[in-house]
Design a protein around this motif. Structure first.
Motif, PDB file in Angstrom:
ATOM      1  N   THR B  73       0.829  -1.219   0.000  1.00 34.84           N
ATOM      2  CA  THR B  73       0.000   0.000   0.000  1.00 34.84           C
ATOM      3  C   THR B  73       0.860   1.265   0.000  1.00 34.84           C
ATOM      4  OG1 THR B  73      -0.174   0.233   2.411  1.00 34.84           O
ATOM      5  CG2 THR B  73      -1.808  -1.189   1.337  1.00 34.84           C
ATOM      6  N   GLY B  74       2.177   1.072  -0.030  1.00 31.35           N
ATOM      7  CA  GLY B  74       3.057   2.230  -0.198  1.00 31.35           C
ATOM      8  C   GLY B  74       3.571   2.837   1.084  1.00 31.35           C
ATOM      9  N   ALA B 197       3.367   6.753  -8.130  1.00 34.33           N
ATOM     10  CA  ALA B 197       1.972   6.314  -8.240  1.00 34.33           C
ATOM     11  C   ALA B 197       1.827   4.861  -8.710  1.00 34.33           C
ATOM     12  CB  ALA B 197       1.206   7.250  -9.155  1.00 34.33           C
ATOM     13  N   ASP B 198       2.741   4.400  -9.565  1.00 37.70           N
ATOM     14  CA  ASP B 198       2.584   3.034 -10.084  1.00 37.70           C
ATOM     15  C   ASP B 198       3.307   1.993  -9.226  1.00 37.70           C
ATOM     16  OD1 ASP B 198       5.154   3.774 -10.638  1.00 37.70           O
ATOM     17  OD2 ASP B 198       5.178   2.952 -12.671  1.00 37.70           O
ATOM     18  N   PHE B 200       2.475   1.364  -5.861  1.00 42.47           N
ATOM     19  CA  PHE B 200       1.699   0.842  -4.729  1.00 42.47           C
ATOM     20  C   PHE B 200       0.215   0.754  -5.059  1.00 42.47           C
ATOM     21  CE2 PHE B 200       1.796   5.411  -4.272  1.00 42.47           C
ATOM     22  CZ  PHE B 200       0.549   5.770  -3.785  1.00 42.47           C
ATOM     23  N   ASN B 202      -3.572   1.436  -4.876  1.00 41.38           N
ATOM     24  CA  ASN B 202      -4.312   2.655  -4.581  1.00 41.38           C
ATOM     25  C   ASN B 202      -5.732   2.494  -5.110  1.00 41.38           C
ATOM     26  OD1 ASN B 202      -5.388   5.214  -4.448  1.00 41.38           O
ATOM     27  ND2 ASN B 202      -3.696   6.225  -5.529  1.00 41.38           N
ATOM     28  N   LYS B 204      -7.955   4.509  -5.733  1.00 38.25           N
ATOM     29  CA  LYS B 204      -8.365   5.528  -6.710  1.00 38.25           C
ATOM     30  C   LYS B 204      -7.817   5.234  -8.103  1.00 38.25           C
ATOM     31  CE  LYS B 204      -8.874   9.155  -3.315  1.00 38.25           C
ATOM     32  NZ  LYS B 204      -7.994   9.911  -2.440  1.00 38.25           N
ATOM     33  N   LYS B 205      -6.779   4.388  -8.124  1.00 40.10           N
ATOM     34  CA  LYS B 205      -6.187   4.045  -9.416  1.00 40.10           C
ATOM     35  C   LYS B 205      -5.944   2.531  -9.389  1.00 40.10           C
ATOM     36  CE  LYS B 205      -2.171   5.051 -12.180  1.00 40.10           C
ATOM     37  NZ  LYS B 205      -0.746   4.958 -11.976  1.00 40.10           N
TER      38      LYS B 205
END
Lengths: 186, 383
Positions: B73-74, B197-198, B200, B202, B204-205
């Motif tokens: 999850t980052g 952004a790519d 973990f 998410n 929303k994405k």
């Protein structure tokens, strides 16, 4: 003594706080500017099993991690170990030996060792704690007979080590150690 | 208080630096001799001195899975284990590497059952050395502290998991002077973890990773992981140098290996972990014998190792593990790093299951390795 590597071996039984005793010695010595290394040698994990714990003190960095085979100081917390464990292994004529017993019940030892001391740590512990926990108490005799650390540094180490156990415990331990220190005579 | 030496137990020192590294999630299951590390981390949380989520798992398999999930999850995550616990984590350990998650773990090295043995050797970590993790080995508690900071920097920069190996009891239960860098100092070297952004999961994405790779793709995932691991040697060197500078350490080594001893040694002893100190003390007055410490074991710094070893005639590889039926794993790695050599290389297996490694044993090895004939693999320290 200042430039010497001191190698301290403590013999006791599981549950008697042998490891805490080495930690307190190391901490007190560290306050006095020593490099210090303390580590246990756990046997089987059960109460009453013979265990050893080690401290090295020096004014130079301590690198070796082997157990202590040639102790300059020996502390025997439980005199019943004299019958079952070779507690004197590796001692030299100069080794300082401190045994928790009110008097010398082993007259042959007196002939063998130059620096042999007996201290009634159990009696003091029973009086102050109501149980035979001598790990801190006997450090009073250690400070007196070895002169390596001061009583003050040991008190400071006890205060630090037991800070989460509360004032009552700290006070009792300091009282025990002081009594043991004062009862130790050369 | 910064840069002040304290007398701490190894486990307390590791817990203190992990707290200052500020992971978001810690999950663990207690096992001897790792216990004091996670106990302390749990206590710091309970006392309100740390912000991480601490999850006591129902097993090591769950603990590893929890930190895998957290990392996916980052967020920065941490665990520690030993021996059977590491074995129980094995499946997840491979997944963490395959998923390229920057997890950092401490392994308080301990022997493997049966028979049951709680004491130190390197058998546990050797079972997962091929999983795709970077492996560091500490020889003192100060080094253990510093290597954890380095581990997170490397892990997050390269998206590779890192394990810091610390000898159980010998280091984890030893009190010695150590400096714990403050969170302020650590932050100068290790900024807050901010994955792209790519990298973990998410909501929303939405995306997934690690699910399925057919023969058309799987092959390259392994090849890439291998290349990225070997390429990390350069990064480890650079970051290690920066970290030592920041912390004001006097270390002059590369972060991969450390040689000490004569310029033209007759013999070199090679080892990893806490036995380095005992060897160093033994060789103090030896003008003909050098010591090569392997600090980074995976990726294996073959070039650095061979450059140093080729300056000697006799090589003694001293290790606390054995690939049963073959030889010590470090010995095999070293042989593979030295093609077509004329060296006399021997393997000495020591300290299995906590058998104490003494200076006397090291002296015995220094003598034995020079013998013309003699066994290639020897067990030293039999009682």
């Amino acid at each position: 003594m200042k430039n010497k590597l001191e190698q301290i071996r403590i013999h006791g039984r599981g549950g008697q706080g042998v490891v805490t005793a080495t930690e307190l010695i190391a901490l007190a010595a560290f306050y006095e500017g020593y490099e210090a290394q303390a580590f246990p040698n756990f046997g089987v994990e059960r109460t009453g099993a013979p265990i050893q714990s080690f401290v090295r003190l020096s004014h130079q960095a301590i690198t070796t991690r082997e157990q202590i085979y040639q102790p300059s100081i020996l502390i025997i917390q439980d005199a019943t170990l004299l019958e079952s464990v070779d507690v004197f292994a590796g001692r030299t004529p100069e080794t300082i030996i401190i045994i928790n017993a009110p008097e010398n019940k082993w007259p042959e030892l007196k002939k063998k060792f130059k620096y042999l001391y007996f201290t009634a740590a159990t009696e003091i512990a029973m009086e102050i704690f109501g149980k035979n926990i001598v790990n801190t108490t006997i450090l009073g005799a250690f400070a007196k007979y070895t002169g390596l650390v001061s009583l003050e540094s040991l008190k400071k180490a006890i205060t630090e080590k037991f800070k989460e156990k509360g004032q009552e415990i700290i006070k009792k331990n300091i009282l025990a150690i002081t009594k043991n220190y004062e009862s130790a005579n050369h | 208080m910064e840069n002040k030496k304290q007398l701490l137990e190894g486990s307390q020192a590791i817990a203190a630096v992990i707290k200052n590294i500020k992971p978001a999630v810690i999950s663990a299951y207690p096992i001897t001799p790792q216990t004091h590390i996670v106990e302390k981390l749990a206590k710091l949380k309970a006392d309100g001195e740390a912000d991480y989520e601490y999850l006591r798992a129902e097993s090591e398999f769950a603990a590893a899975s929890i930190i895998l999930g957290a990392s996916a999850t980052g967020v920065r995550s941490y665990s520690a284990t030993s021996s059977q616990g590491l074995l129980l984590m094995t499946e997840v350990i491979f997944n963490i590497a395959g998923l390229r998650l920057p997890v950092v773990m401490t392994c308080a090295n301990r022997a493997i059952s049966a028979p049951i043995n709680i004491w130190n050797d390197h058998s546990d970590v050797m079972t997962i050395r091929d999983a795709g993790w970077i492996h560091f080995f500490a020889d003192s508690n100060q080094e253990a502290v510093d290597l954890h900071i380095l581990a997170y920097k490397i892990a997050e920069q390269l998206r590779l998991p890192v394990m810091v190996n610390v000898d159980g009891f010998i280091l984890t239960h030893a009190f010695e002077p150590v400096i714990i860098p403050s969170s302020k100092i650590i932050k100068k070297f290790l900024p807050n973890y901010a994955p792209k952004a790519d990298q973990f999961l998410n909501p929303k994405k939405p995306m997934t990773f690690g699910i399925f790779a057919t023969p058309a793709d799987y092959f390259e995932t392994r090849e890439n992981l291998h290349h990225d691991l070997t390429a990390s040697l350069t990064i480890i060197k650079k970051e290690y140098k920066d970290l030592m500078h920041l912390l004001g350490r006097k270390n002059k080594d590369s972060g991969l290996v450390e040689y000490s001893g004569p310029k033209k040694p007759e013999t070199i002893l090679v080892a990893m972990g806490s036995v380095i100190g005992t060897i160093r003390e033994t060789l103090k007055n030896d003008q003909r014998t050098g010591l090569l410490k392997i600090k980074t074991y995976r990726p294996f710094p073959a070039k650095e190792v061979s450059q140093i070893l080729l300056t000697a005639k006799n090589i003694a590889v001293i290790e606390k593990a054995i690939s049963l039926g073959q030889a010590g794993p470090l010995f095999s790695d070293i042989q593979a790093s030295l093609p077509n050599n004329q060296l006399n290389i021997k393997n000495y297996i020591v300290g299995l299951g906590g058998r104490d490694i003494t200076q006397k044993m090291i002296r015995e090895i220094v003598t034995d390795v020079k013998k013309k004939n003699g066994q290639k693999i020897k067990f030293i320290g039999k009682i």
